[in-house]
Design an enzyme around this catalytic site. Structure first.
Site, PDB file in Angstrom:
ATOM      1  N   GLU A  13       0.806  -1.209   0.000  1.00 46.72           N
ATOM      2  CA  GLU A  13       0.000   0.000   0.000  1.00 46.72           C
ATOM      3  C   GLU A  13       0.842   1.264   0.000  1.00 46.72           C
ATOM      4  OE1 GLU A  13      -0.532  -2.694   1.893  1.00 46.72           O
ATOM      5  OE2 GLU A  13      -2.595  -3.319   1.530  1.00 46.72           O
ATOM      6  N   HIS A  57     -10.789  -4.771  10.954  1.00 43.34           N
ATOM      7  CA  HIS A  57     -11.432  -4.504   9.660  1.00 43.34           C
ATOM      8  C   HIS A  57     -12.680  -3.639   9.796  1.00 43.34           C
ATOM      9  CE1 HIS A  57      -8.782  -7.254   7.620  1.00 43.34           C
ATOM     10  NE2 HIS A  57      -9.506  -7.286   6.537  1.00 43.34           N
TER      11      HIS A  57
HETATM   12  C1  LIG Z   1      -2.439  -4.776   4.618  1.00 51.57           C
HETATM   13  C2  LIG Z   1      -3.555  -5.516   3.975  1.00 51.57           C
HETATM   14  N1  LIG Z   1      -3.838  -5.294   2.682  1.00 51.57           N
HETATM   15  C3  LIG Z   1      -4.827  -5.978   2.065  1.00 51.57           C
HETATM   16  C4  LIG Z   1      -5.577  -6.893   2.750  1.00 51.57           C
HETATM   17  C5  LIG Z   1      -6.715  -7.675   2.053  1.00 51.57           C
HETATM   18  N2  LIG Z   1      -6.292  -9.059   1.861  1.00 51.57           N
HETATM   19  C6  LIG Z   1      -6.600 -10.003   2.767  1.00 51.57           C
HETATM   20  S1  LIG Z   1      -5.913 -11.476   2.413  1.00 51.57           S
HETATM   21  C7  LIG Z   1      -5.174 -10.870   1.032  1.00 51.57           C
HETATM   22  C8  LIG Z   1      -4.310 -11.761   0.193  1.00 51.57           C
HETATM   23  C9  LIG Z   1      -3.120 -12.272   0.933  1.00 51.57           C
HETATM   24  O1  LIG Z   1      -2.465 -13.236   0.175  1.00 51.57           O
HETATM   25  P1  LIG Z   1      -1.324 -14.159   0.763  1.00 51.57           P
HETATM   26  O2  LIG Z   1      -0.412 -13.349   1.620  1.00 51.57           O
HETATM   27  O3  LIG Z   1      -0.706 -14.871  -0.372  1.00 51.57           O
HETATM   28  O4  LIG Z   1      -2.075 -15.183   1.713  1.00 51.57           O
HETATM   29  P2  LIG Z   1      -3.196 -16.229   1.359  1.00 51.57           P
HETATM   30  O5  LIG Z   1      -4.509 -15.540   1.517  1.00 51.57           O
HETATM   31  O6  LIG Z   1      -2.963 -16.703  -0.035  1.00 51.57           O
HETATM   32  O7  LIG Z   1      -3.046 -17.318   2.356  1.00 51.57           O
HETATM   33  C10 LIG Z   1      -5.499  -9.534   0.848  1.00 51.57           C
HETATM   34  C11 LIG Z   1      -5.058  -8.707  -0.304  1.00 51.57           C
HETATM   35  C12 LIG Z   1      -5.290  -7.063   4.110  1.00 51.57           C
HETATM   36  N3  LIG Z   1      -6.002  -7.888   4.883  1.00 51.57           N
HETATM   37  N4  LIG Z   1      -4.266  -6.395   4.685  1.00 51.57           N
END
Ligand SMILES: Cc1ncc(C[n+]2csc(CCOP(=O)(O)OP(=O)(O)O)c2C)c(N)n1
Ligand SMILES: Cc1ncc(C[n+]2csc(CCOP(=O)(O)OP(=O)(O)O)c2C)c(N)n1
Ligand SMILES: [Mg+2]
Ligand SMILES: [Mg+2]
Lengths: 321, 331, 331, 321
Positions: free
Chosen positions: D59, D128
């Site tokens: 971000e 959230h």
């Molecule tokens: C700082 C932040 N940005 C965006 C999000 C929204 N978000 C939640 S899970 C996610 C994807 C994360 O992917 P990854 O780290 O690969 O973990 P996975 O869900 O695949 O286990 C996003 C973009 C968040 N929770 N926190």
């Protein structure tokens, strides 16, 4: 003993490190450099590099690490060099430190202290002159203290470490050279304090604005207006009892805040007076705040942008028109 | 990471004589301007924070000579030299240092916040790492608009520990943007030596882990700095981001407040033997491209420019208090 | 980075039979618990965000079996399995999913915020990358207190683009902390495939650039996951941080709201052939360590545990509104 | 035409992208995923991956890149998925986007729009469910808008892009499913708006609190109290003329704010009423805000923590006691 505000801060740090092995200090240049403002000078030699720990430029990382270390049984004092850089670790402060106890159903405590210097007045321009105490005071789960006196500069750190909550200590470079008598009284981090008694108006201030408020009160006294000065000291939770008692007595108030006027902590104080002492007021509460502008570098513009004793005097006089 | 300086830069200078003298003169322009700033700081004419670039002049000089006029530059709070050689007039820089309204930022920024839209000089940033994402965005704009325009971003090795570095490198590499990441590795971030700031002190290895071309350059040698920057520019415009580690050293304190408890005088003295100006001067003399008279003449020209800049700054005016809140918003 | 699955894990399982069955059963415990959660979500008993771990069970199972009871675990919003196998009772997890006060976080956290001080399970974090600095701090505390205690930190490959990853790796490496960085590379961050999120898709190369030992492990194979985590634990306690890339895949949508527009059904189907539970089952059967009856018996035990957990959650109470602001501050 | 708030947002985005080649959308999962809340669904196919650009989880990086792209001549719309994650890029917003024009002496404009969803009410728990609109409204140099209606959801984006300043657009998932008539009127981003006329009390609200305020006003009307509802719409700069005109007419006011009470934007509204309309008040202004607690997951506790129509009704009635 007469010491400076800076020496009082250092004494507080030294005592905290000496008293409890779990306490350590971490931050950028707290060790070998001696602290940007020389607050921690000498402590590396005294306590060694494990307990006076230089961190790389990574505010989010080392503030978060401080939170983790607190969870792991230590009592970290994390120094964020200035409030201006504290936006980088803000997520860790708000989304972890402040909420963990509640969100975990009371299981996890975060006995952490975060120190940072704050405020303008040294011609450091827009990116180095913020006052975000009010922002932090918005967040449940953390406590915010703002030492304005020698005793508070010395004693608030220990009280913060004993508190058991994450506590943010704001230090004022504008006050570092001020000297005064160190008393032997223990300070709390629960109460506001009347710094000057008065009868006709209340001036509420905190941090570096406190001496400005006192200077204004001196000037007002010379002009026949006897003003009371309340030093908030603790910005969250607010000790409104002390403020309201003063306002109910004087029936008039001015709030001084170094933050930008709109949405500064001063607004909250005004709102609470509205809610709790409306019928006790003889005039609307007034505010003296930072102008709504990024702080410019030249001295005359910086001075114009900040609360000054003359503006406080004018605001108090305005209460009587 | 050894803090021991390599042998001083030496050997033939492969440039036409006039080019070499221009490089030399530009290094002198930075040096003399900043020496004057230090003096003016002592006299209270310049206030706030002042971070001198003295010792590191070869980097900005070599790099700016390798850039085109239309290229963008993003720098740090140690940016006087970069601003000057990107084309910000010295008198407007000096007026800015004084806080006067003829300054390049209308006097509002001071030493750490030099800006110049015409020169495409995007500052001056007092948040360590803060300029890196900006540079990515400038690169993105150039790419999306189909412009042949490099964005060069300067930062210290200390900034590489910040998340901003990581996110910016990754974005620039993913999006293949024409951005040159110019790291000025002077071995210290305030009082923090690189081995206490980076777990990986080989900065090119670190940068290469983003899939970005990365190479080191002797930042005390204006010849190497020029050639390195030129190579980086071509590569970045053709294939996307490049990282260059300019190995350099600051001869002065971090800022005017720094007691320098963290390094040995001997280390500083040893690095001074590699000083970019006197070694380059010696090489030019050795190959007959420069005489002592010509050097003194150049230096006198530079001193005169500095003198004029100070006079300009002294004569310039203060922004009226009524204009305090002008430009907070678009009109 | 290819999204094509390797051949399914196969070959002999080098564990004592009882150990193997324990691993199998633990994978089943996660699977059945989460299948039930999905069902309860559909029925409106569980609300908010719910991120299932289905397909990835070998990672948490292998890793938790390699950890000691006294080790710390920090995880993400996709943490049901990690919590369960670190020792948080299933009934308290289920009650938390319902938001009941007998839940492991008093019902206040829900799916994304499971906590358990006794199990040294430090959450549950809905900010991507948010747990990494915490893990560094827990590691620092263990080291400064002279404890023989690992901190294992789980996160997705998407989190590696965040500055928090960079700063945390650097700090852990600089300070040589006993922290295991367990990356669950399931190839997607929500709908963003790894090649659009990381300029360097070889995650171990990336991690190694911090001077940290880094190796990949087949995250669909509980044997490999266990052995990888064990190796990482020993190394981290002896020498400082280790990074493990567990190559895995999520079989379900990112959360219950995800229409899965970003990947082919065929890709998912292909990965399902590597499913950690059925391949491990097949291997155990092949070497005579498991019969179908025994499998059904285990599964029935697990189903019974899930049933008890749901009953516990159903029977549990709501936190009274009067307690809303309890625990905001220390008493 | 009757459409939902979500469709109105999408329509605004589509028109902005179609109208000006310099406009592009960047953020996490805005493209292939279609947006976390499906707001940008379909736009990738229509405008391609350069102009509907998926960004990695970073971000700080991509918000800063948006600022840089604005400096470079584009008109970026940066989506930060939710306000909860916007603490990570806050430094770029405050220390670059907001101050660059002033600090550079007026040389650099940052014509940037940052969109983010905000607010609680969907059982997403403490990390959230934040409402930080008030924090952003503290910062000079940026504008803040909070669409509460179909027309505003559709039209504020275009107005923000034309504004020339960095504008933050807050979108309310709590309103995404609400449907209504889209009018052809152009909306501005300069004024508050009276959403319901009334005579006896003013309810000031913004964002997802507006329908709650209207529901409360309905209930109050049934009980014989005719309340006026003012939708702030623009949180910085505040249009106090509209608020004060209403308060001067009704002489009583309640401010509704989904942020934590202490230091929320509601405090600033109260302070300004104190400063500018003190003598017009028949009762102290009251506030209905979020309780000072991290939002818990269970529905009954979340509801208890947030402003609700019944609490607004009670607060308005309280003005008459
Ligand atoms: C700082 C932040 N940005 C965006 C999000 C929204 N978000 C939640 S899970 C996610 C994807 C994360 O992917 P990854 O780290 O690969 O973990 P996975 O869900 O695949 O286990 C996003 C973009 C968040 N929770 N926190
Ligand atoms: C985010 C942030 N943290 C801390 C500081 C204080 N600070 C200013 S310069 C500096 C050192 C930077 O070192 P480096 O990046 O190596 O650049 P150099 O000064 O050596 O040119 C520090 C810590 C800052 N300005 N911004
Ligand atoms: Mg450096
Ligand atoms: Mg993933």
């Amino acid at each position: 003993m007469t010491i400076t505000y800076r020496e009082a801060l250092r004494m507080g740090l030294r005592e905290a490190l000496a008293r409890d092995q779990r306490v350590f200090l971490v931050g950028e240049d707290v060790g070998r450099y001696g602290g940007t403002y020389a607050v921690s000078k000498g402590l590396l030699d005294e306590f060694g590099p494990e307990r006076v720990r230089d961190a790389p430029l990574s505010e989010l990382g080392f503030v978060g690490a401080g939170i983790g270390a607190a969870l792991g049984g230590l009592k970290p004092i994390v120094e964020v060099m200035t409030v201006n850089f504290s936006l980088l670790p803000l997520d860790q402060i708000v989304n972890t430190a402040a909420i963990l106890r509640h969100m975990s159903g009371g299981q996890f405590a975060v006995p952490l202290v975060i120190r940072m210097s704050t405020g303008a007045g040294r011609q450091l321009a827009a990116q180095h002159s913020h006052s975000f105490e009010g922002w932090y005071a918005h967040v449940p789960g953390i406590k915010i203290v703002a030492p304005a006196t020698i005793d508070d500069a010395h004693g608030m750190l220990g009280a913060a470490l004993d508190d058991g909550n994450p506590v943010l200590v704001f230090e004022y470079p504008a006050l570092f050279e001020t000297a005064g008598e160190l008393s032997s009284a223990r300070v709390d981090i629960a109460h506001a304090q009347v710094r000057r008694q008065g009868t006709r108006a209340t001036i509420v201030a905190y941090g570096a604005s406190v001496p400005k408020a006192l200077a204004a009160a001196d000037q007002l006294a010379a002009e026949g207006i006897n003003a009371e000065v309340v030093d908030l000291r603790v910005l969250r939770p607010l000790d409104m009892d002390t403020v309201l008692a003063s306002v109910r007595k004087t029936r008039r108030a001015v709030i001084v805040d170094e933050g930008w006027r709109s949405g500064s902590l001063s607004a909250e104080i005004v709102a609470r007076i509205m809610e709790q002492a409306f019928y006790d007021l003889d005039a609307p509460v007034a505010r003296v705040c930072r102008e709504e502008v990024p702080i410019p570098y030249p001295r005359h513009l910086e001075e114009a942008a900040l609360p000054q004793p003359e503006k406080i005097v004018a605001a108090v006089k305005g209460l009587f028109q | 990471m050894s803090h021991v300086a390599a042998p001083p830069p030496s050997g033939p200078v492969p440039f036409a004589r006039e080019n070499s003298l221009k490089l030399l003169k530009d290094m002198l322009r930075i040096r003399r301007m900043e020496e004057k700033c230090a003096e003016l700081y002592g006299a209270g004419r310049i206030r706030g924070f002042l971070h001198l670039y003295i010792g590191e002049e070869a980097v900005a000089t070599g790099a700016m000579h390798a850039l085109a006029r239309g290229d963008n530059v993003v720098a740090t709070y140690r940016e006087h030299g970069h601003a000057l050689l990107k084309g910000v007039p010295m008198d407007r820089i000096m007026a800015e240092m004084f806080g006067k309204k003829e300054g390049c930022s209308r006097g509002r920024g001071g030493s750490m916040h030099l800006f110049d839209a015409a020169a495409r000089f995007y500052g001056g940033n007092a948040i360590v790492g803060g300029g890196l994402p900006l540079a990515v965005g400038l690169g993105l704009a150039a790419k999306m608009r189909g412009e042949e325009r490099l964005t060069a971003c300067f930062f210290g090795e200390g900034a590489m520990a910040e998340g901003a570095f990581h996110e910016s490198m990754n974005l620039a590499a993913l999006w293949k943007l024409p951005v040159a990441f110019f790291c000025e590795n002077n071995l210290y971030a305030m009082g923090t030596a690189i081995e206490r700031s980076e777990s990986q002190t080989d900065l090119c290895t670190k940068a290469a882990s983003y899939g970005v071309e990365a190479f080191p350059v002797d930042g005390m040698d204006v010849v190497a700095a020029y050639e390195g920057a030129k190579r980086a520019r071509a590569k970045a415009l053709a294939d996307g981001p490049v990282f260059v580690e300019f190995r350099t050293y600051r001869f002065r304190a971090h800022s005017m407040f720094d007691p320098e408890l963290y390094r040995d005088k001997a280390e500083v003295e040893q690095w001074k033997t590699r000083g970019p100006i006197h070694t380059f001067t010696a090489r030019l003399k050795a190959q007959g491209d420069l005489t002592e008279e010509r050097f003194l003449e150049l230096d006198a020209q530079v001193e005169a420019e500095v003198g004029r800049a100070v006079a300009f700054a002294e004569a310039a005016g203060w922004e009226p208090v009524e204009d305090l809140t002008r430009d907070v918003y678009a009109p």
